[in-house]
Design a protein around this motif. Structure first.
Motif, PDB file in Angstrom:
ATOM      1  N   GLU A 111      79.992  83.976  -1.038  1.00 27.05           N
ATOM      2  CA  GLU A 111      81.057  82.941  -1.863  1.00 27.05           C
ATOM      3  C   GLU A 111      80.217  81.805  -2.530  1.00 27.05           C
ATOM      4  N   LYS A 112      79.297  81.363  -1.937  1.00 26.94           N
ATOM      5  CA  LYS A 112      78.480  80.180  -2.416  1.00 26.94           C
ATOM      6  C   LYS A 112      77.790  80.852  -3.712  1.00 26.94           C
ATOM      7  N   ILE A 113      77.271  81.959  -3.681  1.00 30.30           N
ATOM      8  CA  ILE A 113      76.510  82.694  -4.884  1.00 30.30           C
ATOM      9  C   ILE A 113      77.528  82.548  -6.143  1.00 30.30           C
ATOM     10  N   LEU A 114      78.627  83.115  -5.655  1.00 32.84           N
ATOM     11  CA  LEU A 114      79.721  83.484  -6.748  1.00 32.84           C
ATOM     12  C   LEU A 114      80.203  82.068  -7.417  1.00 32.84           C
ATOM     13  N   ASN A 115      80.394  81.142  -6.511  1.00 35.40           N
ATOM     14  CA  ASN A 115      80.918  79.747  -6.886  1.00 35.40           C
ATOM     15  C   ASN A 115      79.634  78.735  -7.492  1.00 35.40           C
ATOM     16  N   ASN A 116      78.506  79.361  -7.691  1.00 36.09           N
ATOM     17  CA  ASN A 116      77.535  78.592  -8.041  1.00 36.09           C
ATOM     18  C   ASN A 116      77.265  77.304  -7.257  1.00 36.09           C
ATOM     19  N   GLU A 117      77.147  77.649  -6.013  1.00 34.64           N
ATOM     20  CA  GLU A 117      76.935  76.379  -5.234  1.00 34.64           C
ATOM     21  C   GLU A 117      75.599  76.597  -4.370  1.00 34.64           C
ATOM     22  N   SER A 119      71.110  76.960  -5.055  1.00 37.58           N
ATOM     23  CA  SER A 119      70.111  76.575  -5.918  1.00 37.58           C
ATOM     24  C   SER A 119      69.551  77.897  -6.793  1.00 37.58           C
ATOM     25  N   GLU A 120      68.672  77.733  -7.661  1.00 32.61           N
ATOM     26  CA  GLU A 120      68.076  78.725  -8.333  1.00 32.61           C
ATOM     27  C   GLU A 120      67.028  79.545  -7.377  1.00 32.61           C
ATOM     28  N   ASN A 121      66.616  79.028  -6.416  1.00 36.85           N
ATOM     29  CA  ASN A 121      65.525  79.772  -5.369  1.00 36.85           C
ATOM     30  C   ASN A 121      66.463  80.315  -4.330  1.00 36.85           C
ATOM     31  N   TRP A 122      67.737  80.546  -4.287  1.00 33.47           N
ATOM     32  CA  TRP A 122      68.604  80.757  -3.241  1.00 33.47           C
ATOM     33  C   TRP A 122      68.193  81.887  -2.425  1.00 33.47           C
ATOM     34  N   PHE A 123      67.941  82.786  -3.351  1.00 29.82           N
ATOM     35  CA  PHE A 123      67.452  84.189  -2.648  1.00 29.82           C
ATOM     36  C   PHE A 123      65.988  84.040  -1.707  1.00 29.82           C
ATOM     37  N   PHE A 124      65.096  83.330  -2.247  1.00 28.45           N
ATOM     38  CA  PHE A 124      63.915  83.196  -1.386  1.00 28.45           C
ATOM     39  C   PHE A 124      64.337  82.190  -0.388  1.00 28.45           C
ATOM     40  N   GLU A 125      65.058  81.324  -0.506  1.00 27.88           N
ATOM     41  CA  GLU A 125      65.464  80.411   0.595  1.00 27.88           C
ATOM     42  C   GLU A 125      66.279  81.330   1.692  1.00 27.88           C
ATOM     43  N   PHE A 126      67.107  82.192   1.320  1.00 32.74           N
ATOM     44  CA  PHE A 126      67.794  82.964   2.184  1.00 32.74           C
ATOM     45  C   PHE A 126      66.738  83.880   2.808  1.00 32.74           C
ATOM     46  N   ILE A 127      65.980  84.592   2.172  1.00 33.82           N
ATOM     47  CA  ILE A 127      64.735  85.542   2.815  1.00 33.82           C
ATOM     48  C   ILE A 127      64.068  84.871   3.763  1.00 33.82           C
ATOM     49  N   ASN A 128      63.464  83.353   3.443  1.00 31.00           N
ATOM     50  CA  ASN A 128      62.747  82.823   4.463  1.00 31.00           C
ATOM     51  C   ASN A 128      63.409  82.466   5.827  1.00 31.00           C
ATOM     52  N   GLN A 129      64.841  82.110   5.619  1.00 28.79           N
ATOM     53  CA  GLN A 129      65.595  81.867   6.836  1.00 28.79           C
ATOM     54  C   GLN A 129      65.931  83.142   7.560  1.00 28.79           C
ATOM     55  N   TYR A 130      66.197  84.188   7.003  1.00 27.33           N
ATOM     56  CA  TYR A 130      66.461  85.785   7.360  1.00 27.33           C
ATOM     57  C   TYR A 130      65.329  86.328   8.252  1.00 27.33           C
ATOM     58  N   TYR A 131      64.115  85.967   7.804  1.00 30.67           N
ATOM     59  CA  TYR A 131      63.007  86.491   8.729  1.00 30.67           C
ATOM     60  C   TYR A 131      62.197  85.317   9.583  1.00 30.67           C
ATOM     61  N   SER A 132      62.667  84.027   9.534  1.00 31.82           N
ATOM     62  CA  SER A 132      61.926  83.146  10.145  1.00 31.82           C
ATOM     63  C   SER A 132      61.987  83.130  11.612  1.00 31.82           C
TER      64      SER A 132
END
Length: 193
Positions: A111-117, A119-132
């Motif tokens: 939902e945040k992605i679809l609503n442009n909420e 950052s431009e690095n959202w995927f890298f931030e997501f992956i960082n959190q996902y594997y942290s």
């Protein structure tokens, strides 16, 4: 004497500027350089070991610390390689894998992605959190990460563990050594052995 009021004032909220932590993104040469620096620092502890060799307690403590530090450095290396590779797949620079296609993103994030909420690095931030929270130094975990990135673990085993004339498969050697080191690290870290 003047009487002071001891009443509590209401708590102030939202008074600080929000700090957004910067997630460091390394290139392959930087990831390798960090790992090499860690290995060099861990190896330098042999000097301290040699100086304290006669003190059995101290010498063993240094050797145990090297095992824990080695596993920590390797874990960090694998995390950085994973983030780098998954991001490359996302960007379209590397071939997508089945394991990559099965990464789960929560609906809240979608939902945040679809609503442009984001950052431009959202995927890298997501992956960082996902594997942290994952430890990546057991053989099965390493194998999973290599499958995710499209790297054949057999190729790694062949390159690292080949011995001319040996009848033991390189993948078996790799599995035994990696799991023995991982087990030893856990015993040291969790049981102070």
């Amino acid at each position: 004497m003047e009487e002071r009021s001891l009443d509590l004032l209401p708590r102030l909220e939202d008074t600080r500027d929000r700090q957004i932590p910067q997630i460091l993104k390394f290139e392959l040469n930087e990831i390798k350089a960090h790992f090499d620096e860690d290995l060099s620092a861990i190896s330098s502890l042999f000097t301290v070991f040699k100086q304290n060799e006669k003190n059995d307690v101290c010498a063993k403590l240094i050797l145990r610390s090297q095992v824990v530090l080695l596993e920590s450095a390797f874990d960090f290396y694998l995390h950085e390689i994973t983030k780098f590779g998954v991001n490359k797949i996302f960007e379209g620079s590397w071939v997508s894998t089945e394991k990559y296609k099965n990464i789960v993103i929560k609906l809240e994030m979608v939902e945040k992605i679809l609503n442009n909420e984001v950052s431009e690095n959202w995927f890298f931030e997501f992956i960082n959190q996902y594997y942290s929270k994952e430890t990546m130094v057991s053989f099965e975990s390493i194998k999973d990460q290599m499958n995710l990135l499209g790297i054949r673990i057999q190729d790694i085993a062949d390159k690292a563990f080949y011995e001319q004339g040996s009848s033991k498969p390189t993948i078996t050697k790799m599995k035994n050594i990696v799991n023995a080191l991982y087990k030893r690290r856990n015993i040291i870290a969790h049981q102070s052995n």
